[in-house]
Design a protein around this motif. Structure first.
Motif, PDB file in Angstrom:
ATOM      1  N   VAL A  51       8.540  12.997  -2.208  1.00  0.00           N
ATOM      2  CA  VAL A  51       9.645  12.969  -1.261  1.00  0.00           C
ATOM      3  C   VAL A  51       9.788  11.561  -0.676  1.00  0.00           C
ATOM      4  O   VAL A  51       8.886  11.053  -0.022  1.00  0.00           O
ATOM      5  N   THR A  52      10.920  10.936  -0.944  1.00  0.00           N
ATOM      6  CA  THR A  52      11.304   9.638  -0.385  1.00  0.00           C
ATOM      7  C   THR A  52      10.292   8.551  -0.745  1.00  0.00           C
ATOM      8  O   THR A  52       9.700   7.915   0.119  1.00  0.00           O
ATOM      9  N   GLY A  53      10.159   8.309  -2.032  1.00  0.00           N
ATOM     10  CA  GLY A  53       9.216   7.285  -2.493  1.00  0.00           C
ATOM     11  C   GLY A  53       9.879   6.048  -3.075  1.00  0.00           C
ATOM     12  O   GLY A  53       9.200   5.232  -3.717  1.00  0.00           O
ATOM     13  N   SER A  54      11.173   5.858  -2.830  1.00  0.00           N
ATOM     14  CA  SER A  54      11.929   4.793  -3.507  1.00  0.00           C
ATOM     15  C   SER A  54      11.350   3.406  -3.278  1.00  0.00           C
ATOM     16  O   SER A  54      11.372   2.559  -4.171  1.00  0.00           O
ATOM     17  N   HIS A  55      10.837   3.148  -2.079  1.00  0.00           N
ATOM     18  CA  HIS A  55      10.323   1.820  -1.731  1.00  0.00           C
ATOM     19  C   HIS A  55       8.902   1.598  -2.247  1.00  0.00           C
ATOM     20  O   HIS A  55       8.359   0.502  -2.097  1.00  0.00           O
ATOM     21  N   ALA A  56       8.300   2.628  -2.851  1.00  0.00           N
ATOM     22  CA  ALA A  56       6.902   2.545  -3.293  1.00  0.00           C
ATOM     23  C   ALA A  56       6.753   2.895  -4.767  1.00  0.00           C
ATOM     24  O   ALA A  56       5.687   3.331  -5.203  1.00  0.00           O
ATOM     25  N   SER A  81      10.555  25.901  -6.357  1.00  0.00           N
ATOM     26  CA  SER A  81       9.494  26.555  -5.584  1.00  0.00           C
ATOM     27  C   SER A  81       8.731  27.565  -6.431  1.00  0.00           C
ATOM     28  O   SER A  81       7.510  27.697  -6.308  1.00  0.00           O
ATOM     29  N   GLY A  82       9.462  28.281  -7.305  1.00  0.00           N
ATOM     30  CA  GLY A  82       8.815  29.262  -8.162  1.00  0.00           C
ATOM     31  C   GLY A  82       7.981  30.242  -7.370  1.00  0.00           C
ATOM     32  O   GLY A  82       8.287  30.601  -6.235  1.00  0.00           O
ATOM     33  N   MET A  83       6.875  30.660  -7.958  1.00  0.00           N
ATOM     34  CA  MET A  83       5.957  31.589  -7.297  1.00  0.00           C
ATOM     35  C   MET A  83       4.895  30.859  -6.487  1.00  0.00           C
ATOM     36  O   MET A  83       4.470  31.314  -5.434  1.00  0.00           O
ATOM     37  N   GLY A  84       4.473  29.690  -6.966  1.00  0.00           N
ATOM     38  CA  GLY A  84       3.361  29.002  -6.316  1.00  0.00           C
ATOM     39  C   GLY A  84       3.765  28.010  -5.257  1.00  0.00           C
ATOM     40  O   GLY A  84       2.936  27.577  -4.459  1.00  0.00           O
ATOM     41  N   GLY A  85       5.049  27.629  -5.206  1.00  0.00           N
ATOM     42  CA  GLY A  85       5.498  26.614  -4.266  1.00  0.00           C
ATOM     43  C   GLY A  85       5.535  25.245  -4.924  1.00  0.00           C
ATOM     44  O   GLY A  85       4.818  24.974  -5.887  1.00  0.00           O
ATOM     45  N   SER A  86       6.399  24.397  -4.416  1.00  0.00           N
ATOM     46  CA  SER A  86       6.511  23.030  -4.914  1.00  0.00           C
ATOM     47  C   SER A  86       5.441  22.168  -4.257  1.00  0.00           C
ATOM     48  O   SER A  86       5.235  22.234  -3.043  1.00  0.00           O
ATOM     49  N   GLY A  87       4.766  21.360  -5.038  1.00  0.00           N
ATOM     50  CA  GLY A  87       3.677  20.525  -4.513  1.00  0.00           C
ATOM     51  C   GLY A  87       4.210  19.255  -3.888  1.00  0.00           C
ATOM     52  O   GLY A  87       4.165  18.175  -4.481  1.00  0.00           O
ATOM     53  N   THR A  88       4.720  19.361  -2.663  1.00  0.00           N
ATOM     54  CA  THR A  88       5.384  18.237  -2.014  1.00  0.00           C
ATOM     55  C   THR A  88       4.389  17.199  -1.511  1.00  0.00           C
ATOM     56  O   THR A  88       3.366  17.538  -0.918  1.00  0.00           O
ATOM     57  N   ILE A  89       4.727  15.927  -1.736  1.00  0.00           N
ATOM     58  CA  ILE A  89       3.968  14.798  -1.196  1.00  0.00           C
ATOM     59  C   ILE A  89       4.961  13.921  -0.456  1.00  0.00           C
ATOM     60  O   ILE A  89       5.864  13.334  -1.058  1.00  0.00           O
ATOM     61  N   PHE A  90       4.818  13.817   0.870  1.00  0.00           N
ATOM     62  CA  PHE A  90       5.736  13.047   1.697  1.00  0.00           C
ATOM     63  C   PHE A  90       5.210  11.618   1.836  1.00  0.00           C
ATOM     64  O   PHE A  90       4.115  11.389   2.349  1.00  0.00           O
ATOM     65  N   VAL A  91       6.036  10.660   1.372  1.00  0.00           N
ATOM     66  CA  VAL A  91       5.685   9.249   1.429  1.00  0.00           C
ATOM     67  C   VAL A  91       6.173   8.662   2.750  1.00  0.00           C
ATOM     68  O   VAL A  91       7.309   8.917   3.168  1.00  0.00           O
ATOM     69  N   SER A 132       0.842  -1.200   0.000  1.00  0.00           N
ATOM     70  CA  SER A 132       0.000   0.000   0.000  1.00  0.00           C
ATOM     71  C   SER A 132       0.880   1.254   0.000  1.00  0.00           C
ATOM     72  O   SER A 132       1.923   1.292   0.656  1.00  0.00           O
ATOM     73  N   LEU A 133       0.439   2.257  -0.723  1.00  0.00           N
ATOM     74  CA  LEU A 133       1.119   3.549  -0.718  1.00  0.00           C
ATOM     75  C   LEU A 133       0.600   4.359   0.457  1.00  0.00           C
ATOM     76  O   LEU A 133      -0.588   4.667   0.532  1.00  0.00           O
ATOM     77  N   ARG A 134       1.501   4.682   1.394  1.00  0.00           N
ATOM     78  CA  ARG A 134       1.113   5.481   2.555  1.00  0.00           C
ATOM     79  C   ARG A 134       1.726   6.868   2.441  1.00  0.00           C
ATOM     80  O   ARG A 134       2.915   7.022   2.148  1.00  0.00           O
ATOM     81  N   LEU A 135       0.913   7.882   2.686  1.00  0.00           N
ATOM     82  CA  LEU A 135       1.347   9.274   2.626  1.00  0.00           C
ATOM     83  C   LEU A 135       1.145   9.938   3.976  1.00  0.00           C
ATOM     84  O   LEU A 135       0.270   9.544   4.751  1.00  0.00           O
ATOM     85  N   ALA A 136       1.960  10.963   4.251  1.00  0.00           N
ATOM     86  CA  ALA A 136       1.849  11.685   5.517  1.00  0.00           C
ATOM     87  C   ALA A 136       1.359  13.114   5.336  1.00  0.00           C
ATOM     88  O   ALA A 136       0.623  13.632   6.172  1.00  0.00           O
ATOM     89  N   PHE A 137       1.768  13.753   4.230  1.00  0.00           N
ATOM     90  CA  PHE A 137       1.458  15.180   4.071  1.00  0.00           C
ATOM     91  C   PHE A 137       1.597  15.566   2.614  1.00  0.00           C
ATOM     92  O   PHE A 137       2.433  15.018   1.881  1.00  0.00           O
ATOM     93  N   ALA A 138       0.766  16.502   2.187  1.00  0.00           N
ATOM     94  CA  ALA A 138       0.905  17.121   0.869  1.00  0.00           C
ATOM     95  C   ALA A 138       0.621  18.614   1.019  1.00  0.00           C
ATOM     96  O   ALA A 138      -0.345  19.000   1.679  1.00  0.00           O
ATOM     97  N   GLY A 139       1.475  19.418   0.413  1.00  0.00           N
ATOM     98  CA  GLY A 139       1.259  20.853   0.527  1.00  0.00           C
ATOM     99  C   GLY A 139       2.161  21.641  -0.403  1.00  0.00           C
ATOM    100  O   GLY A 139       3.032  21.096  -1.079  1.00  0.00           O
ATOM    101  N   LEU A 140       1.934  22.941  -0.442  1.00  0.00           N
ATOM    102  CA  LEU A 140       2.769  23.856  -1.218  1.00  0.00           C
ATOM    103  C   LEU A 140       3.963  24.248  -0.361  1.00  0.00           C
ATOM    104  O   LEU A 140       3.796  24.789   0.731  1.00  0.00           O
ATOM    105  N   HIS A 141       5.166  23.940  -0.837  1.00  0.00           N
ATOM    106  CA  HIS A 141       6.381  24.159  -0.058  1.00  0.00           C
ATOM    107  C   HIS A 141       7.256  25.177  -0.785  1.00  0.00           C
ATOM    108  O   HIS A 141       7.594  24.998  -1.952  1.00  0.00           O
ATOM    109  N   ARG A 142       7.628  26.237  -0.068  1.00  0.00           N
ATOM    110  CA  ARG A 142       8.422  27.312  -0.670  1.00  0.00           C
ATOM    111  C   ARG A 142       9.892  27.242  -0.266  1.00  0.00           C
ATOM    112  O   ARG A 142      10.644  28.190  -0.517  1.00  0.00           O
ATOM    113  N   GLY A 143      10.314  26.138   0.342  1.00  0.00           N
ATOM    114  CA  GLY A 143      11.679  26.035   0.817  1.00  0.00           C
ATOM    115  C   GLY A 143      12.598  25.233  -0.075  1.00  0.00           C
ATOM    116  O   GLY A 143      13.730  24.941   0.311  1.00  0.00           O
TER     117      GLY A 143
END
Length: 312
Positions: free
Chosen positions: A112-117, A51-61, A34-45
């Motif tokens: 972010v860190t999806g190698s095992h999935a 990051s551009g103007m809108g932020g990177s759409g990060t999905i933490f696995v 199963s693919l498990r996720l913890a967080f998704a959001g616009l990240h400006r860091g």
């Protein structure tokens, strides 16, 4: 072989566990199919073009195939599978998350860190693109990956963002719990450079975190970049190492921040090796930026906007 069957006798990563993840959490990563996720959001860091103007759409696995003693995302990546924050999502839910990030103005989808999935993520991208995902896809990983697994992402990834943590086998065993990391990561990064989309100028950005007291490791990485990746990839040099007290691990990692003298030394090496393409993080110390994934927004409000959280 159908992608989901790759979990049956799992050899997706260099650990080569050979376990049946279809039956439940197993192997070094401790994750099921199963693919498990913890967080998704616009990240400006992230790096400026990401990051551009809108932020990177990060999905933490959730989960990881490394064991970094200094991992800033340890709540998501390490510990037993029952202890890691996150929850399983279907391909439809993954699609909805990607499209929500796109609708909120994300510049890209940053896994972010999806190698095992990888099989589940590749399936998710197929569904998301069929449903209207148009923004670039970014693969943000440790580079502890095999070319065979990376092949599953061909046609899905537009920008590769691998770490090159060290080329020292002793440090790799001590800090990252993978003595073969240097050889594996170098091979994976060469594959990424060879397979980057021709239409994307910054198709590969190689990150390296400077570790206090380990400058010779950084010097070896800079030399490798100059000899193997200059002109074909960009370098992102990071100075944000932060000691993170954790039971049983504190003695395995540097117990202090990077010194300004060490930082200046590394900047001098950039000139020595004539490395000009890329990014260099300003000298920073402190831990205010560290994420806490138990909060609905793990980062500061200046850095991040939450779109999805595992507790929702």
């Amino acid at each position: 072989m159908p992608d989901h069957l790759l979990y049956h006798h799992c050899r997706l990563c260099p650990r080569d566990c050979g376990v049946d993840r279809l039956a439940g959490p197993a192997g070094y990563c401790g994750e099921s199919a199963s693919l498990r996720l913890a967080f998704a959001g616009l990240h400006r860091g992230e790096e400026p073009p990401l990051s551009g103007m809108g932020g990177s759409g990060t999905i933490f696995v959730s989960g990881c195939n490394l064991g970094c003693a200094m991992c800033q995302n340890w709540q998501v990546s390490s510990g037993g599978s029952a202890e890691r924050l996150g929850r399983a999502v279907s391909a439809d839910a993954f699609t909805a998350i990607c499209l929500a990030l796109q609708d909120k103005g994300a510049e890209n989808i940053n896994i972010v860190t999806g190698s095992h999935a990888i099989p589940a993520i590749a399936q998710g991208f197929s569904a998301a693109k069929a449903a209207g995902l148009r923004i670039p896809v970014l693969w943000n990983s440790s580079a502890y990956e095999s070319p065979a697994a990376l092949e599953l992402l061909s046609g899905h990834v537009d920008i590769w963002l691998p770490d090159l943590k060290t080329l020292d086998n002793t440090l790799a065993a001590r800090f990252f719990n993978a003595a073969d990391y240097p050889q594996v990561a170098a091979q994976a990064i060469r594959w990424m450079i060879q397979h980057k989309p021709a239409a994307v100028p910054a198709g590969v950005i190689i990150r390296h975190l400077i570790l206090p007291g380990c400058l010779e490791s950084t010097r070896a990485v800079l030399r490798w970049f100059a000899d193997n990746a200059a002109g074909q990839a960009q370098l992102s040099l990071m100075s944000q190492y932060t000691p993170i007290p954790r039971d049983g691990l504190s003695g395995q990692m540097p117990g202090r921040f990077l010194s300004e003298r060490e930082y200046d030394t590394v900047l001098g090496w950039l000139e020595e090796f004539d490395i000009q393409d890329g990014f260099c993080q300003d000298y920073v110390t402190g831990s205010d930026w560290l994420p806490d994934f138990k909060r609905r927004n793990p980062f500061s409000s200046e850095l991040s906007v939450t779109v999805w959280h595992f507790s929702d």
